[in-house]
Each structure stands twice: as C-alpha cells, then as structure tokens.
Design a protein around this motif. Structure first.
Motif, PDB file in Angstrom:
ATOM      1  N   VAL A 141       0.649  -1.234  -0.043  1.00 20.59           N
ATOM      2  CA  VAL A 141      -0.178  -0.037   0.147  1.00 20.59           C
ATOM      3  C   VAL A 141       0.792   1.139  -0.232  1.00 20.59           C
ATOM      4  CG1 VAL A 141      -1.551   1.352   1.373  1.00 20.59           C
ATOM      5  CG2 VAL A 141      -1.920  -1.117   0.997  1.00 20.59           C
ATOM      6  N   ALA A 142       1.872   1.206   0.646  1.00 21.74           N
ATOM      7  CA  ALA A 142       2.806   2.244   0.833  1.00 21.74           C
ATOM      8  C   ALA A 142       3.499   2.739  -0.434  1.00 21.74           C
ATOM      9  CB  ALA A 142       3.934   2.244   1.969  1.00 21.74           C
ATOM     10  N   LEU A 143       3.723   1.635  -1.094  1.00 20.98           N
ATOM     11  CA  LEU A 143       4.604   1.624  -2.579  1.00 20.98           C
ATOM     12  C   LEU A 143       3.325   2.109  -3.542  1.00 20.98           C
ATOM     13  CD1 LEU A 143       6.908  -1.466  -2.584  1.00 20.98           C
ATOM     14  CD2 LEU A 143       7.580   0.991  -2.429  1.00 20.98           C
ATOM     15  N   LEU A 144       2.173   1.759  -3.429  1.00 22.90           N
ATOM     16  CA  LEU A 144       1.104   2.314  -4.418  1.00 22.90           C
ATOM     17  C   LEU A 144       0.903   4.029  -3.977  1.00 22.90           C
ATOM     18  CD1 LEU A 144      -1.481  -0.584  -4.201  1.00 22.90           C
ATOM     19  CD2 LEU A 144       0.004   0.213  -5.841  1.00 22.90           C
ATOM     20  N   PHE A 145       0.821   4.210  -2.911  1.00 20.53           N
ATOM     21  CA  PHE A 145       0.901   5.531  -2.618  1.00 20.53           C
ATOM     22  C   PHE A 145       1.986   6.434  -3.158  1.00 20.53           C
ATOM     23  CE2 PHE A 145      -2.583   4.480   0.412  1.00 20.53           C
ATOM     24  CZ  PHE A 145      -3.357   5.592  -0.058  1.00 20.53           C
ATOM     25  N   GLN A 152       0.543  18.058 -11.060  1.00 15.32           N
ATOM     26  CA  GLN A 152      -0.923  17.913 -10.321  1.00 15.32           C
ATOM     27  C   GLN A 152      -0.600  19.173  -9.219  1.00 15.32           C
ATOM     28  OE1 GLN A 152      -3.763  16.307 -10.552  1.00 15.32           O
ATOM     29  NE2 GLN A 152      -4.555  17.401  -8.982  1.00 15.32           N
ATOM     30  N   PHE A 153       0.675  19.304  -8.747  1.00 15.96           N
ATOM     31  CA  PHE A 153       0.820  20.235  -7.559  1.00 15.96           C
ATOM     32  C   PHE A 153       1.427  21.666  -8.182  1.00 15.96           C
ATOM     33  CE2 PHE A 153       0.952  15.960  -5.808  1.00 15.96           C
ATOM     34  CZ  PHE A 153       0.158  15.941  -4.808  1.00 15.96           C
ATOM     35  N   TYR A 191       3.811   5.736  -5.683  1.00 20.58           N
ATOM     36  CA  TYR A 191       3.809   5.532  -7.062  1.00 20.58           C
ATOM     37  C   TYR A 191       2.639   6.820  -7.430  1.00 20.58           C
ATOM     38  CZ  TYR A 191       2.380   4.251 -11.723  1.00 20.58           C
ATOM     39  OH  TYR A 191       1.961   4.355 -13.146  1.00 20.58           O
ATOM     40  N   ALA A 192       1.596   6.788  -6.751  1.00 20.21           N
ATOM     41  CA  ALA A 192       0.592   7.831  -7.001  1.00 20.21           C
ATOM     42  C   ALA A 192       0.947   9.066  -6.967  1.00 20.21           C
ATOM     43  CB  ALA A 192      -0.615   7.453  -6.303  1.00 20.21           C
ATOM     44  N   PHE A 193       1.669   9.309  -5.886  1.00 20.60           N
ATOM     45  CA  PHE A 193       2.347  10.654  -5.680  1.00 20.60           C
ATOM     46  C   PHE A 193       3.072  11.243  -6.573  1.00 20.60           C
ATOM     47  CE2 PHE A 193       5.592  13.035  -3.374  1.00 20.60           C
ATOM     48  CZ  PHE A 193       5.130  14.262  -3.433  1.00 20.60           C
ATOM     49  N   LEU A 194       4.206  10.294  -6.984  1.00 17.57           N
ATOM     50  CA  LEU A 194       5.343  10.422  -7.924  1.00 17.57           C
ATOM     51  C   LEU A 194       4.673  10.888  -9.466  1.00 17.57           C
ATOM     52  CD1 LEU A 194       8.132   8.087  -7.020  1.00 17.57           C
ATOM     53  CD2 LEU A 194       7.938  10.816  -6.548  1.00 17.57           C
ATOM     54  N   ARG A 195       3.608  10.037  -9.572  1.00 21.23           N
ATOM     55  CA  ARG A 195       3.190  10.185 -10.849  1.00 21.23           C
ATOM     56  C   ARG A 195       2.290  11.558 -10.916  1.00 21.23           C
ATOM     57  NH1 ARG A 195      -0.567   6.067 -14.341  1.00 21.23           N
ATOM     58  NH2 ARG A 195      -1.304   7.614 -15.968  1.00 21.23           N
TER      59      ARG A 195
END
Length: 61
Positions: free
Chosen positions: A14-18, A30-31, A20-24
């Motif tokens: 789950v941490a790796l998915l978050f 987005q920011f 990945y989503a943040f880096l993408r």
C-alpha cells in the motif's frame, strides 16, 4: 506470527502504491501552482515597498 508478516507485506504494498501515485501526480503537474503567478502582479508593489523599508538609507553627511 504469520498475520504480522501478512500485515507488514500488505502495508508495504500500500505504501508503494501511494508513493507511485504521488510521484505520478508530481510528474503530471498536479501540484503546480496556477493561481499565484496570476495574482503576483497585483501585490508586486507591496513587496517592493517592504524591501525598500527594510534597507537602511545611506547617510551622505
């Protein structure tokens, strides 16, 4: 004990998915701040006046 290993594995996934989503999101812009540049010109005089007040004036006498 096997439940702890399962929970640790799932939490790392789950941490790796978050991550990945943040880096993408960062890569896609987005920011990026789209509001400040359009408003900066309205407050430009205030920032110049603050810097002039902070600098001491030279005494020529």
């Amino acid at each position: 004990m096997s439940v702890i290993y399962l929970l640790i594995t799932v939490s790392i996934i789950v941490a790796l998915l978050f991550l990945y989503a943040f880096l993408r999101a960062v890569k896609n812009g987005q920011f990026d701040d789209a509001y400040t540049p359009s408003v900066r010109m309205l407050f430009d005089d205030e920032t110049k006046n603050k810097t002039e007040k902070e600098q001491p004036k030279a005494n020529n006498s």
